[in-house]
Design a protein around this motif. Structure first.
Motif, short mmCIF file in Angstrom:
data_model
loop_
_atom_site.label_atom_id
_atom_site.label_comp_id
_atom_site.label_asym_id
_atom_site.label_seq_id
_atom_site.Cartn_x
_atom_site.Cartn_y
_atom_site.Cartn_z
N HIS A 66 0.86 -1.18 0.00
CA HIS A 66 0.00 0.00 0.00
C HIS A 66 0.90 1.23 0.00
CE1 HIS A 66 -2.88 3.07 1.27
NE2 HIS A 66 -3.82 2.24 0.85
N PRO A 67 0.50 2.31 -0.68
CA PRO A 67 1.35 3.50 -0.75
C PRO A 67 1.67 4.12 0.60
CG PRO A 67 -0.38 3.60 -2.41
CD PRO A 67 -0.69 2.42 -1.56
N TRP A 68 0.87 3.86 1.62
CA TRP A 68 1.14 4.43 2.94
C TRP A 68 2.40 3.84 3.56
CZ3 TRP A 68 1.42 2.29 7.91
CH2 TRP A 68 1.52 3.22 8.95
N LEU A 69 2.74 2.60 3.24
CA LEU A 69 3.71 1.86 4.02
C LEU A 69 5.14 2.35 3.86
CD1 LEU A 69 4.32 -0.41 5.98
CD2 LEU A 69 4.29 -2.02 4.06
N ALA A 70 5.59 2.65 2.67
CA ALA A 70 7.00 3.03 2.48
C ALA A 70 7.35 4.31 3.24
CB ALA A 70 7.32 3.16 1.00
N PRO A 71 6.56 5.41 3.11
CA PRO A 71 6.89 6.60 3.91
C PRO A 71 6.79 6.35 5.41
CG PRO A 71 5.40 7.16 2.10
CD PRO A 71 5.47 5.66 2.15
N ALA A 72 5.81 5.54 5.83
CA ALA A 72 5.68 5.24 7.26
C ALA A 72 6.88 4.45 7.76
CB ALA A 72 4.40 4.46 7.51
N THR A 73 7.40 3.57 6.92
CA THR A 73 8.58 2.79 7.30
C THR A 73 9.79 3.69 7.45
OG1 THR A 73 7.69 0.83 6.18
CG2 THR A 73 10.06 0.86 6.62
N GLU A 74 9.98 4.59 6.51
CA GLU A 74 11.11 5.52 6.60
C GLU A 74 10.99 6.43 7.82
OE1 GLU A 74 13.99 5.40 4.94
OE2 GLU A 74 13.05 3.52 4.28
N PHE A 75 9.75 6.88 8.10
CA PHE A 75 9.52 7.67 9.30
C PHE A 75 9.93 6.88 10.55
CE2 PHE A 75 6.82 8.16 13.01
CZ PHE A 75 6.99 9.50 13.32
N THR A 76 9.52 5.62 10.60
CA THR A 76 9.79 4.81 11.78
C THR A 76 11.28 4.55 11.94
OG1 THR A 76 7.62 3.77 11.57
CG2 THR A 76 9.24 2.65 12.95
N TRP A 77 11.96 4.22 10.85
CA TRP A 77 13.42 4.04 10.93
C TRP A 77 14.09 5.32 11.44
CZ3 TRP A 77 15.39 -0.32 11.55
CH2 TRP A 77 15.13 -1.43 10.76
N ALA A 78 13.70 6.46 10.91
CA ALA A 78 14.33 7.71 11.32
C ALA A 78 14.06 8.00 12.79
CB ALA A 78 13.81 8.86 10.45
N ALA A 79 12.84 7.75 13.24
CA ALA A 79 12.50 7.99 14.64
C ALA A 79 13.26 7.05 15.56
CB ALA A 79 10.99 7.84 14.84
N ILE A 80 13.39 5.79 15.16
CA ILE A 80 14.13 4.83 15.98
C ILE A 80 15.60 5.21 16.03
CG2 ILE A 80 14.95 2.43 16.08
CD1 ILE A 80 12.19 1.60 15.02
N GLU A 81 16.17 5.56 14.91
CA GLU A 81 17.60 5.87 14.86
C GLU A 81 17.93 7.16 15.62
OE1 GLU A 81 18.25 5.66 10.67
OE2 GLU A 81 18.43 3.46 10.68
N ALA A 82 16.93 8.02 15.82
CA ALA A 82 17.13 9.23 16.61
C ALA A 82 16.87 9.00 18.10
CB ALA A 82 16.21 10.34 16.10
N THR A 83 16.47 7.81 18.46
CA THR A 83 16.09 7.51 19.83
C THR A 83 17.29 7.07 20.66
OG1 THR A 83 13.83 6.87 19.23
CG2 THR A 83 14.70 5.95 21.27
N THR A 84 17.38 7.61 21.85
CA THR A 84 18.39 7.15 22.81
C THR A 84 17.73 6.69 24.11
OG1 THR A 84 18.73 9.44 23.54
CG2 THR A 84 20.24 8.56 21.86
#
Length: 286
Positions: free
Chosen positions: A147-165
């Motif tokens: 679904h078109p929603w998934l790729a941007p949501a995945t990139e958002f999630t990766w970015a949020a996780i990688e910014a998490t400490t």
């Protein structure tokens, strides 16, 4: 879990639970039809494709909100029913509320017009958030939904996780849900290794911890790939979970009940969830 304890849980559900959770229990025990669960779940879905109508018991209003989509998806997951048209409709709805960075907010400002638990608050222009974006994306990946929603949501999630400490318990659980399911396993294990100690810091390892504690089985309600807990920790908490069944036969929430009806609705939902976990780890036979 003994046969008498299971019978007590069934009686508790008959006396307290919503129809959808009673039918989920029947399905869990091998006697019910997934079609009946899906039919009831469909009644919680709105014309815009989102879910509301107190599917998430603390959001009492009829209108769609992001978090009930996650609740619906976990139910679809247990039924292995991600081919149901409800999924596409829900993803179409998510497209309409997604922020510019690809995430969906925790809750929308429309919540203010409806009865809800006091912790459901939001600014006027809420940002994308790991809850519920991460878990929803993880489930869509697990079931190979395109679904078109998934790729941007995945990139958002990766970015949020990688910014998490540092993490809070609910964020940590969302991160684990995503990392357990996302296809890029090397990246998932790398981020898990980096955040493992921070995640564990949010977990109550003492089964008798009081208050709004988050226990190992909340993070690992079924066996997973990520090495978060040792086997002996899981076994200890499975024993404790069986012991935590109340005299009424159910399991009760350890977070505030702000209006009487939600105690019954959460109790029924949580009892099914606890029985699912016991079955997933071989402590319950159907």
């Amino acid at each position: 879990m003994t046969a008498d304890a299971l019978a007590a849980a069934e009686r508790y559900l008959m006396l307290n639970a919503r129809l959808i959770d009673r039918l989920r229990y029947e399905r869990l025990m091998g006697a019910g039809s997934p079609d009946r669960v899906l039919a009831v779940l469909r009644a919680y879905q709105n014309a815009d494709g989102g879910f509301g109508n107190a599917l998430e018991p603390d959001l009492r209003g009829p209108g769609s909100q992001p978090e009930p989509v996650e609740v619906a998806f976990w139910i679809l997951d247990e039924l292995d029913a991600f081919d149901d048209p409800m999924v596409t409709g829900a993803c179409d709805y998510l497209m309409t509320i997604t922020t510019g960075d690809g995430g969906v907010p925790f809750v929308l400002p429309s919540v203010r017009a409806t009865p809800r638990a006091p912790w459901w608050e939001t600014p006027d222009d809420p940002p994308g958030y790991l809850i519920p974006t991460a878990s929803i994306a993880g489930l869509l990946h697990e079931h190979k939904v395109a679904h078109p929603w998934l790729a941007p949501a995945t990139e958002f999630t990766w970015a949020a996780i990688e910014a998490t400490t540092e993490v809070q318990p609910y964020n940590a659980r969302a991160i684990v849900n995503f990392l357990e399911r996302v296809p890029d396993r090397e990246r998932a294990h790398r981020e898990f290794a980096r955040l493992r100690e921070a995640i564990l810091a949010t977990v109550a390892l003492d089964p008798d911890a009081s208050g709004e504690a988050h226990f190992p089985l909340d993070f690992a309600p079924e066996p997973g790939e990520l090495p978060l807990f040792a086997d002996e920790v899981i076994e200890q908490h499975l024993d404790a979970l069986i012991d935590q069944q109340t005299d009424d036969g159910g399991w009760v929430p350890n977070f505030p009940m702000w209006t009487p009806v939600v105690a019954h609705e959460w109790g029924g939902f949580l009892t099914v969830e606890r029985l699912k976990t016991l079955k997933a780890y071989g402590r319950l036979t159907s």
